[in-house]
Design a protein around this motif. Structure first.
Motif, PDB file in Angstrom:
ATOM      1  N   VAL A  36      -1.318  10.433  -6.416  1.00  0.00           N
ATOM      2  CA  VAL A  36      -1.526   9.133  -6.200  1.00  0.00           C
ATOM      3  C   VAL A  36      -2.933   9.106  -5.466  1.00  0.00           C
ATOM      4  CG1 VAL A  36      -0.713   7.124  -4.810  1.00  0.00           C
ATOM      5  CG2 VAL A  36       0.934   8.419  -6.147  1.00  0.00           C
ATOM      6  N   GLU A  37      -3.972   8.772  -5.962  1.00  0.00           N
ATOM      7  CA  GLU A  37      -5.466   8.847  -5.280  1.00  0.00           C
ATOM      8  C   GLU A  37      -5.749   7.427  -4.850  1.00  0.00           C
ATOM      9  OE1 GLU A  37      -7.932   9.999  -8.791  1.00  0.00           O
ATOM     10  OE2 GLU A  37      -7.208  12.126  -8.716  1.00  0.00           O
ATOM     11  N   ALA A  38      -6.615   7.675  -3.722  1.00  0.00           N
ATOM     12  CA  ALA A  38      -7.103   6.244  -2.948  1.00  0.00           C
ATOM     13  C   ALA A  38      -7.615   5.514  -4.050  1.00  0.00           C
ATOM     14  CB  ALA A  38      -8.216   6.807  -1.977  1.00  0.00           C
TER      15      ALA A  38
ATOM     16  N   TRP B  92       0.690  -1.226   0.128  1.00  0.00           N
ATOM     17  CA  TRP B  92       0.081  -0.168   0.006  1.00  0.00           C
ATOM     18  C   TRP B  92       0.754   1.330   0.005  1.00  0.00           C
ATOM     19  CZ3 TRP B  92       0.082   2.815   4.533  1.00  0.00           C
ATOM     20  CH2 TRP B  92       0.718   1.951   5.799  1.00  0.00           C
ATOM     21  N   VAL B  93       0.305   2.355  -0.618  1.00  0.00           N
ATOM     22  CA  VAL B  93       1.027   3.633  -0.651  1.00  0.00           C
ATOM     23  C   VAL B  93       0.079   4.749  -0.308  1.00  0.00           C
ATOM     24  CG1 VAL B  93       0.633   4.066  -3.135  1.00  0.00           C
ATOM     25  CG2 VAL B  93       2.515   4.887  -1.825  1.00  0.00           C
ATOM     26  N   LYS B  94       0.573   5.995   0.389  1.00  0.00           N
ATOM     27  CA  LYS B  94      -0.385   6.855   0.897  1.00  0.00           C
ATOM     28  C   LYS B  94      -0.704   7.700  -0.068  1.00  0.00           C
ATOM     29  CE  LYS B  94      -0.685  10.735   3.820  1.00  0.00           C
ATOM     30  NZ  LYS B  94      -0.265  11.369   5.243  1.00  0.00           N
ATOM     31  N   ALA B  95      -2.154   8.025  -0.046  1.00  0.00           N
ATOM     32  CA  ALA B  95      -2.566   9.013  -1.257  1.00  0.00           C
ATOM     33  C   ALA B  95      -1.748  10.370  -0.954  1.00  0.00           C
ATOM     34  CB  ALA B  95      -3.950   9.196  -1.122  1.00  0.00           C
ATOM     35  N   ALA B  96      -1.351  10.867  -2.056  1.00  0.00           N
ATOM     36  CA  ALA B  96      -0.493  12.066  -2.185  1.00  0.00           C
ATOM     37  C   ALA B  96      -0.732  12.759  -3.594  1.00  0.00           C
ATOM     38  CB  ALA B  96       0.876  11.845  -1.707  1.00  0.00           C
ATOM     39  N   THR B  97      -0.527  14.105  -3.423  1.00  0.00           N
ATOM     40  CA  THR B  97      -0.356  14.738  -4.653  1.00  0.00           C
ATOM     41  C   THR B  97       0.839  15.255  -5.152  1.00  0.00           C
ATOM     42  OG1 THR B  97      -0.764  16.938  -3.442  1.00  0.00           O
ATOM     43  CG2 THR B  97      -2.728  15.774  -4.068  1.00  0.00           C
ATOM     44  N   VAL B  98       1.152  15.831  -6.308  1.00  0.00           N
ATOM     45  CA  VAL B  98       2.147  16.370  -7.001  1.00  0.00           C
ATOM     46  C   VAL B  98       2.460  17.527  -5.956  1.00  0.00           C
ATOM     47  CG1 VAL B  98       3.237  17.484  -8.777  1.00  0.00           C
ATOM     48  CG2 VAL B  98       1.784  15.459  -9.181  1.00  0.00           C
TER      49      VAL B  98
END
Length: 208
Positions: free
Chosen positions: A145-147, A59-65
């Motif tokens: 990176v969205e949910a 899993w990876v945490k949702a984050a923006t540019v």
């Protein structure tokens, strides 16, 4: 030595966070790729090392540019009879990507820093990538990176073999470690703070 097949099954669990693991997610399956750039007699051993390594609960945490970076986690299992040395990481959603550990810094606060020589998954053993411990850091994100998003990540092994897996994005409130001193420290720390990754140690959960 009996060599595991190159088409070892890779079980993935959809999830996402930055430095604390929330709950259990549904799992999906994929087939990992194990390739090698090595030549000569070492080529088969290198490919075997890649085929023997699986990644679960990825899993990876949702984050923006704009956030600039995010963390990825999971469980690495070595089903082979040789130790596997993970020395690098890459992902199409990031620029630089690093293998990180969490250590006690000045004043006792937990800080993250790049591993100087990666980590070893011993034969027949597991190596957990968890919030507050060893993890994968994706920096200079090239896309949000969205949910629920599927993020491809490739582990680079000593000898040239690679193992590629997919981690699923998950929304998570954050973790508690600060960033240690290496690289573009100020910029990276600001990015982590915007992601909720630099909270007070007293707010740390049981996993971070």
């Amino acid at each position: 030595m009996k060599r595991p097949g190159l088409a070892a099954t890779l079980v993935l669990v959809t999830a996402l966070a930055s430095c604390s693991s929330p709950g259990t997610a549904d799992s999906t399956s994929a087939t990992p790729g194990a390739t090698s750039d090595a030549a000569g007699t070492g080529e088969a051993d290198d490919a075997s090392a890649g085929a023997s390594l699986s990644v679960t609960d990825a899993w990876v945490k949702a984050a923006t540019v704009e956030d600039g970076m995010t963390g990825a986690f999971g469980v690495l299992t070595n089903y082979g009879e040789q130790d596997v040395h993970v020395v690098g990481i890459s992902s199409p959603v990031a620029g630089p990507a690093e293998l990180h550990e969490t250590v006690a810094g000045d004043g006792g606060a937990m800080v993250m820093q790049e591993m100087s020589d990666g980590f070893v998954v011993e034969a027949g053993e597991e190596h957990e990538l968890v919030p507050g411990g060893d993890h994968l850091m994706l920096m200079e994100l090239t896309e949000d990176v969205e949910a629920g998003a599927e993020v491809e990540i490739t582990l680079e092994l000593e000898g040239g073999a690679t193992v590629t897996f997919v981690a699923s994005g998950r929304t998570f409130s954050g973790a508690n470690e600060e960033y240690g001193s290496h690289g573009e420290e100020n910029q990276e720390r600001e990015g982590m703070e915007s992601m909720g990754m630099s909270e007070e140690p007293s707010e740390m959960g049981s996993d971070g």
